[in-house]
Design a protein around this motif. Structure first.
Motif, short mmCIF file in Angstrom:
data_model
loop_
_atom_site.label_atom_id
_atom_site.label_comp_id
_atom_site.label_asym_id
_atom_site.label_seq_id
_atom_site.Cartn_x
_atom_site.Cartn_y
_atom_site.Cartn_z
N ALA A 78 46.20 31.21 -10.97
CA ALA A 78 45.84 32.62 -10.86
C ALA A 78 45.95 33.25 -9.56
O ALA A 78 46.17 34.54 -9.45
CB ALA A 78 44.65 32.62 -11.72
N TYR A 79 45.30 32.54 -8.57
CA TYR A 79 45.34 33.04 -7.21
C TYR A 79 46.50 33.20 -6.62
O TYR A 79 46.72 34.03 -5.87
CB TYR A 79 44.16 32.09 -6.64
CG TYR A 79 43.02 32.90 -6.42
CD1 TYR A 79 42.36 33.80 -5.61
CD2 TYR A 79 41.94 32.28 -6.90
CE1 TYR A 79 41.16 34.30 -5.43
CE2 TYR A 79 40.51 32.59 -7.42
CZ TYR A 79 40.24 33.63 -6.39
OH TYR A 79 38.84 34.31 -6.17
N MET A 148 34.36 39.63 -4.18
CA MET A 148 35.05 40.83 -4.60
C MET A 148 36.21 40.69 -5.44
O MET A 148 36.69 41.47 -6.29
CB MET A 148 35.35 41.65 -3.37
CG MET A 148 34.15 41.99 -2.41
SD MET A 148 33.03 43.03 -3.41
CE MET A 148 34.13 44.59 -3.55
N GLY A 149 37.22 39.51 -5.17
CA GLY A 149 38.19 39.19 -5.98
C GLY A 149 39.36 40.10 -5.67
O GLY A 149 39.37 40.92 -4.51
N ILE A 150 40.56 39.86 -6.16
CA ILE A 150 41.77 41.02 -6.05
C ILE A 150 41.86 41.67 -7.31
O ILE A 150 42.44 41.01 -8.07
CB ILE A 150 42.89 39.95 -5.83
CG1 ILE A 150 42.55 38.78 -4.58
CG2 ILE A 150 44.33 40.72 -5.23
CD1 ILE A 150 43.55 37.60 -4.46
N TYR A 240 47.65 34.80 -17.27
CA TYR A 240 46.46 35.08 -17.51
C TYR A 240 45.63 36.21 -16.77
O TYR A 240 45.19 36.98 -17.08
CB TYR A 240 45.52 33.71 -17.90
CG TYR A 240 44.29 34.24 -18.52
CD1 TYR A 240 43.78 34.83 -19.50
CD2 TYR A 240 42.99 34.00 -17.57
CE1 TYR A 240 42.64 35.16 -20.13
CE2 TYR A 240 41.65 34.25 -18.00
CZ TYR A 240 41.48 34.93 -19.19
OH TYR A 240 40.38 35.22 -19.87
N VAL A 241 45.97 35.91 -15.53
CA VAL A 241 45.10 36.75 -14.39
C VAL A 241 45.73 38.34 -14.61
O VAL A 241 44.85 39.14 -14.42
CB VAL A 241 45.73 36.39 -12.98
CG1 VAL A 241 46.99 36.65 -12.52
CG2 VAL A 241 44.60 36.96 -12.06
N PHE A 242 46.99 38.48 -15.04
CA PHE A 242 47.42 39.91 -15.26
C PHE A 242 46.89 40.64 -16.54
O PHE A 242 46.88 41.49 -16.65
CB PHE A 242 48.76 39.93 -15.55
CG PHE A 242 49.71 39.56 -14.22
CD1 PHE A 242 49.83 40.14 -12.97
CD2 PHE A 242 50.39 38.25 -14.00
CE1 PHE A 242 50.33 40.02 -11.70
CE2 PHE A 242 51.09 37.84 -12.72
CZ PHE A 242 50.72 38.86 -11.69
N LYS A 243 46.43 39.71 -17.46
CA LYS A 243 45.62 40.18 -18.60
C LYS A 243 44.12 40.57 -18.35
O LYS A 243 43.66 41.64 -18.57
CB LYS A 243 45.50 39.04 -19.60
CG LYS A 243 44.37 39.21 -20.70
CD LYS A 243 45.20 40.76 -21.78
CE LYS A 243 44.08 40.88 -22.63
NZ LYS A 243 44.65 42.09 -23.59
N ILE A 246 42.26 41.33 -12.86
CA ILE A 246 41.67 40.94 -11.29
C ILE A 246 41.36 39.32 -11.48
O ILE A 246 41.31 38.98 -12.44
CB ILE A 246 40.26 41.56 -11.26
CG1 ILE A 246 39.48 41.46 -10.13
CG2 ILE A 246 39.27 41.29 -12.47
CD1 ILE A 246 38.20 42.22 -9.87
N VAL A 247 41.60 38.82 -10.34
CA VAL A 247 41.04 37.58 -10.13
C VAL A 247 39.89 37.37 -9.20
O VAL A 247 39.89 38.00 -8.05
CB VAL A 247 42.22 36.71 -9.72
CG1 VAL A 247 42.78 36.83 -8.52
CG2 VAL A 247 41.92 35.07 -9.63
#
Length: 331
Positions: A78-79, A148-150, A240-243, A246-247
């Motif tokens: 994901a990252y 904060m994530g991306i 999954y991260v695009f669902k 944010i990651v």
């Protein structure tokens, strides 16, 4: 063998084909008759858990290595996918593929050392790997943005001749994107497990010494299973991260580990289709019962206790045992 047994055996292929056809029709048309986007989103989540749990089933169910690294590969994928899109301008599809390859490289590097120890120590090493990745996600703020994530991750699209066929911003379209991608990964994994490589995985799991005597490299096949599980987990997490859009460090949450483990254990380690079935059950049931996260863990714990008590080999093991009994009676 009796005539009734022959008749029963001849009807099984047609019944399986009919069941597969009905199941495929339901999956392919779900967004068309789904009552809401919420149901479609739950079905999409079930696809991702099915893929990720298949990866765990490869290394645990077939190769016999209990690994807690699956959630690490899920989060690492994901990252990597998010960073490649936001920082380097990669397309989502290219980023997902690269995420899977990075996870394979991480599995090979880590596996070269971890697989030289005992199986018990391997469990500790894989758990430490996932915890280390979570720590890095929280602490390496210059790269991961910490807690904060991306954010702002745009979903992928499927285009043909410049025409957008599927737009990931739509719940239904993203479901079809996940379904197509997941089916491709699961089909390829199933084909591989049915090949000589898959049979070698099982041989190593059952008896390492006997496998060595037959010329099977135990170390290389265990490493291959670990790398394959990493590839599957990385691809699942990378898409999954695009669902989510944010990651953040929450992608390594213990909830994902528990979900993958309980799906494989209840479905039956080494039983391919039952694990896929349990992916749907354990994704949908807590959502439709509207259980809080704490109650979900209680529910999972009760189901796990019941499974260990009455189905120690999982649902797949129970079905296989009853099938063997029926065959012995008809002979």
């Amino acid at each position: 063998m009796s005539a009734a047994a022959v008749s029963l055996g001849s009807s099984k292929p047609s019944l399986r084909l009919a069941g597969l056809g009905i199941g495929a029709a339901i999956l392919l048309t779900l967004p068309l008759w789904s009552p809401s986007n919420y149901v479609t989103s739950v079905a999409t989540l079930a696809i991702f858990f099915a893929v990720a749990s298949t990866g765990l089933n490869v290394v645990y169910g077939y190769a016999g290595l209990l690994s807690f690294a699956q959630v690490g590969f899920w989060g690492l994928g994901a990252y990597v996918s998010a960073l490649l899109v936001t920082d380097l301008g990669f397309s989502p599809w290219t980023a997902v593929i690269c995420a899977g390859l990075v996870c394979v490289a991480a599995a090979i590097i880590g596996g070269l050392a971890a697989l030289r120890v005992s199986r018990d120590a391997f469990v500790v090493v894989t758990l430490s790997f996932s915890l280390l990745l979570q720590l890095l996600a929280r602490s390496w703020t210059s790269l991961t943005r910490g807690a904060m994530g991306i954010p702002g991750l745009a979903p992928p699209q499927v285009r043909f001749s410049g025409i957008v066929l599927l737009d990931g911003n739509s719940a239904g379209d993203f479901y079809w994107i996940a379904l197509g991608s997941g089916a491709l990964v699961i089909a390829a994994t199933y084909w591989l497990l049915r090949s000589r490589i898959g049979r070698a995985f099982i041989a190593v799991n059952l008896d390492e010494h006997l496998a060595r005597s037959q010329g099977i490299s135990v170390f290389m096949h265990q490493l291959s299973a670990f790398a394959l599980s990493a590839l599957i987990g990385g691809l699942a997490g990378g898409l999954y991260v695009f669902k989510l859009g944010i990651v953040d460090p929450g992608i390594f949450d213990i909830y994902y580990t528990q979900m993958m483990l309980i799906i494989v254990i209840v479905g039956g380690a080494g039983h391919f289709w039952c694990v896929l079935l349990m992916s749907i059950v354990f994704t949908a049931l807590p959502e439709f019962l509207r259980l809080a996260p704490e109650l979900r863990m209680i529910l999972f714990g009760i189901v796990l206790i019941i499974t260990i008590q009455f189905m120690p080999q999982g649902l797949g093991g129970l079905i296989a045992e009853r099938r063997s009994r029926m065959l012995r009676r008809t002979e």
